[in-house]
Motif scaffolding. Structure first.
Motif: not given
Length: 212
Positions: A136-154
């Motif tokens: 049930q966990i969205p992928a963005d909560l267990v992966t890092a963004s390309g920059s590693g600094l993303d301030p957002h979540i889905s």
């Protein structure tokens, strides 16, 4: 080897270019180079910097967020949050402190065993924290963004945390959901996304049992 036809006139060698044929002497080219450097390397950056500071002061200064005259973060760089009272952002590949001088992705392929082990461990931890199953966990909560600094979540990543945050703060889930909607950006250009810092600051301003 190709034999030359004796009846044909040999081609004349190409003469070296004459600087004067290009419209100037070496001194002219030196002046042109200096002017180009002054206009493109000095004047243009100064003018654009001044204009951006006047027209878009917040963005030109890093989209900083202040409280009581103190800078507490930027809308563009994630921050680490912990505890049940706060929404948790994405994993940072730039260290636990979202160090902007170390912006980068992990560069690990999806088949990398280290990445798989880390994702499985994080999924299990988030599942326990939110009272859900790992699927049930969205992928963005267990992966890092390309920059590693993303301030957002889905929005889905935020929705997963609403119940925990509402319970810890003594707020209704409706109040927290409203705060999530207010902190949601995009939708017309780019995917909808929730700014975690703005969301947590808005929640800190709410009082339990009230709508404000």
């Amino acid at each position: 080897m190709t034999l030359q036809d004796p009846t044909q006139t040999p081609l004349a060698p190409t003469p070296a270019p004459d600087l004067d044929s290009f419209g100037g002497t070496p001194a002219t080219w030196i002046v042109f180079t200096v002017l180009t450097f002054a206009l493109g390397g000095l004047l243009y950056p100064v003018v654009t910097t001044l204009l951006s500071g006047m027209l878009f002061p917040a963005q030109a200064n890093g989209s900083l967020i202040t409280r009581g005259g103190t800078v507490i973060g930027s809308e563009l760089i994630g921050q680490p949050f912990s505890g049940d009272r706060y929404f948790i952002g994405r994993i940072s590949a730039a260290g636990t402190g979202y160090d902007p001088t170390a912006a980068s992705g992990s560069n690990l392929a999806g088949s990398n065993p280290a990445l798989r082990e880390r994702v499985q461990a994080d999924s299990a931890s988030i599942a326990r924290r939110e009272g859900v199953t790992p699927d049930q966990i969205p992928a963005d909560l267990v992966t890092a963004s390309g920059s590693g600094l993303d301030p957002h979540i889905s929005p889905e990543g935020a929705a997963l945390q609403v119940r925990r945050v509402a319970r810890a703060r003594g707020l209704s889930e409706t109040q927290v959901q409203t705060a999530v909607r207010d902190a949601t950006e995009g939708g017309v250009i780019g995917e909808p996304r929730v700014n975690v810092l703005r969301l947590n600051l808005a929640l800190d301003a709410l009082k339990p049992g009230t709508g404000s």
